[in-house]
Design a protein around this motif. Structure first.
Motif, PDB file in Angstrom:
ATOM      1  N   GLN A   1      32.855  19.875  15.579  1.00 20.79           N
ATOM      2  CA  GLN A   1      32.162  20.095  16.840  1.00 20.79           C
ATOM      3  C   GLN A   1      32.563  18.961  17.761  1.00 20.79           C
ATOM      4  O   GLN A   1      32.434  17.783  17.396  1.00 20.79           O
ATOM      5  N   ALA A   2      33.067  19.314  18.930  1.00 19.20           N
ATOM      6  CA  ALA A   2      33.411  18.334  19.957  1.00 19.20           C
ATOM      7  C   ALA A   2      32.259  18.282  20.936  1.00 19.20           C
ATOM      8  O   ALA A   2      31.837  19.321  21.458  1.00 19.20           O
ATOM      9  N   LEU A   3      31.736  17.081  21.162  1.00 18.94           N
ATOM     10  CA  LEU A   3      30.532  16.920  21.972  1.00 18.94           C
ATOM     11  C   LEU A   3      30.803  16.124  23.236  1.00 18.94           C
ATOM     12  O   LEU A   3      31.642  15.209  23.250  1.00 18.94           O
ATOM     13  N   SER A   4      30.028  16.455  24.281  1.00 17.56           N
ATOM     14  CA  SER A   4      30.086  15.688  25.521  1.00 17.56           C
ATOM     15  C   SER A   4      29.237  14.426  25.358  1.00 17.56           C
ATOM     16  O   SER A   4      28.566  14.239  24.340  1.00 17.56           O
ATOM     17  N   LYS A   5      29.250  13.600  26.372  1.00 24.50           N
ATOM     18  CA  LYS A   5      28.442  12.375  26.377  1.00 24.50           C
ATOM     19  C   LYS A   5      26.952  12.695  26.217  1.00 24.50           C
ATOM     20  O   LYS A   5      26.203  11.943  25.619  1.00 24.50           O
ATOM     21  N   ASP A   6      26.537  13.862  26.722  1.00 22.89           N
ATOM     22  CA  ASP A   6      25.133  14.287  26.646  1.00 22.89           C
ATOM     23  C   ASP A   6      24.802  15.040  25.363  1.00 22.89           C
ATOM     24  O   ASP A   6      23.685  15.514  25.199  1.00 22.89           O
ATOM     25  N   GLY A   7      25.771  15.204  24.462  1.00 26.63           N
ATOM     26  CA  GLY A   7      25.532  15.893  23.205  1.00 26.63           C
ATOM     27  C   GLY A   7      25.755  17.394  23.261  1.00 26.63           C
ATOM     28  O   GLY A   7      25.522  18.105  22.286  1.00 26.63           O
ATOM     29  N   GLU A   8      26.239  17.900  24.397  1.00 29.62           N
ATOM     30  CA  GLU A   8      26.540  19.322  24.543  1.00 29.62           C
ATOM     31  C   GLU A   8      27.802  19.660  23.747  1.00 29.62           C
ATOM     32  O   GLU A   8      28.784  18.919  23.771  1.00 29.62           O
TER      33      GLU A   8
END
Length: 184
Positions: free
Chosen positions: A170-177
């Motif tokens: 899972q690749a996540l954004s800085k916000d955990g999205e």
């Protein structure tokens, strides 16, 4: 020539040889070492992204034709010359991965290369929104993975022990999205 002259010449040559070996052993690997090692290989090096030391090993990251990134281990031989070797001790590389060639492909390019004790997972992180990666391989979860940043590119290199039996990320954004996941 007298025996003393011969001994003096031999001693001088031996001293130069020792200085040469000591000098070589004191040098870190360079881009020239990568180019020298690959000059007779079928795929020429287009760009050396960089050389890093990780877990006591020197690793070279470079690009060959068709946008393929390659990672090679660099080890010094007894004379201090840097050689590219794989985990079997033979000349070669440890991993390679292609880049995304289509704007519609949102997956992270990755490749697993097996060796005796496991496999090396190489990923090319091209999406700038990706800030974190969670990888599950062989039932073990890897979090807080450090990206390797070289020449404006980001990579993940993971040594996974055991035989290949499962893989997801899972690749996540800085916000955990979740930006992208595999399998989807």
């Amino acid at each position: 020539m007298t025996a003393i002259k011969k001994l003096l010449i031999a001693s001088t040559l031996f001293a130069f040889f020792i200085v040469y070996v000591i000098y070589n052993w004191s040098q870190d690997p360079t881009e020239e070492d990568v180019l020298r090692n690959t000059k007779n290989w079928s795929s020429s090096v287009e760009e050396v992204y960089g050389i890093i030391q990780r877990d006591g090993e020197w690793l070279a990251f470079y690009r060959i034709p068709h946008s393929i990134t390659v990672v090679a281990r660099l080890k010094q031989n007894w004379m201090g010359t840097w050689k590219m070797i794989n985990y079997s001790g033979q000349r070669g590389v440890i991993a390679s991965v292609g880049e995304i060639l289509s704007e519609t492909d949102d997956l992270i390019p990755w490749q697993a290369s097996g060796y005796e004790n496991g496999y090396i997972l190489l990923m090319s992180i091209e999406d700038p929104r990706i800030d974190d990666l969670v990888i599950t391989a062989n039932g073990k979860e890897y979090k807080n993975i450090s990206f390797i940043e070289l020449a404006g590119k980001r990579f993940v290199l993971l040594d996974v022990k055991g035989t290949w039996n499962s893989f997801s990320y899972q690749a996540l954004s800085k916000d955990g999205e979740v930006i992208v996941a595999y399998p989807k």
